[in-house]
Design a protein around this motif. Structure first.
Motif, short mmCIF file in Angstrom:
data_model
loop_
_atom_site.label_atom_id
_atom_site.label_comp_id
_atom_site.label_asym_id
_atom_site.label_seq_id
_atom_site.Cartn_x
_atom_site.Cartn_y
_atom_site.Cartn_z
N ASN A 113 36.07 15.03 56.50
CA ASN A 113 35.05 15.17 55.46
C ASN A 113 34.97 16.63 55.03
N PRO A 114 35.70 16.99 53.96
CA PRO A 114 35.75 18.40 53.58
C PRO A 114 34.43 18.96 53.06
N TYR A 115 33.44 18.09 52.78
CA TYR A 115 32.12 18.60 52.38
C TYR A 115 31.45 19.35 53.53
N LEU A 116 31.93 19.12 54.76
CA LEU A 116 31.35 19.79 55.92
C LEU A 116 31.97 21.17 56.16
N LEU A 117 33.00 21.49 55.37
CA LEU A 117 33.73 22.75 55.60
C LEU A 117 32.89 23.98 55.30
N GLN A 118 33.01 24.97 56.16
CA GLN A 118 32.42 26.29 55.91
C GLN A 118 33.52 27.20 55.36
N ALA A 119 33.13 28.17 54.57
CA ALA A 119 34.12 29.10 54.01
C ALA A 119 34.96 29.75 55.12
#
Ligand SMILES: Cc1cc2nc3c(=O)[nH]c(=O)nc-3n(C[C@H](O)[C@H](O)[C@H](O)COP(=O)(O)O)c2cc1C
Length: 139
Positions: A113-119
């Motif tokens: 789930n790439p919406y959970l990715l942090q920069a």
């Protein structure tokens, strides 16, 4: 130079052939504007990194935001950089399959789930995705 990374959700029914079609447009257009990057497709989400000069990236990103093949475009990062992560490609492509078993930090019970990715996790994530990147035969 800048790097934009965003995540989006594919419209229902989007298929591999649609992704091929995006890549057929992206490769020559991005090369022409010295934009490098990678498009990752998980079947449900897109995660894309775009690197290039600010004006070119802004124009492209506006077009991408209005593209009806995806929704909920969320920018994770838009930052100046001196270093390309994807110097060798117009646009790389990575299809993420469950069988890839990548060691990604942003994976929940339902999978990637790439919406959970942090920069701060992006560089490591794209490094992993590069390992499963495919060169598409676009003919
Ligand atoms: C997830 C996604 C990623 C895309 N990436 C690119 C890209 O890197 N380069 C590109 O030229 N078009 C890309 N496109 C296609 C653009 O949205 C747009 O269709 C294309 O640039 C042609 O625009 P035009 O019809 O206004 O000329 C992408 C579309 C989607 C849905």
């Amino acid at each position: 130079m800048m790097r934009f990374v965003y995540v989006s959700t594919c419209v229902p029914g989007l298929e591999l052939e649609d992704v091929y079609s995006i890549m057929r447009t992206a490769n020559p257009t991005n090369r022409k504007h010295a934009i490098s990057g990678m498009l990752c497709w998980s079947g449900e989400f897109f995660l894309q990194c775009l690197e290039g000069d600010r004006a070119s990236l802004s124009r492209l990103f506006s077009r991408i935001c209005g593209d009806p093949r995806h929704t909920d475009v969320e920018l994770i990062v838009a930052a100046p950089t001196n270093l390309r992560w994807f110097s060798e490609w117009g646009m790389g492509y990575s299809r993420l399959l469950a069988s890839h078993q990548l060691d990604l930090p942003n994976t929940d019970a339902s999978g990637f789930n790439p919406y959970l990715l942090q920069a701060s996790e992006l560089e490591a994530t794209f490094e992993q995705l590069s390992k499963v990147a495919q060169r598409l035969s676009l003919d």
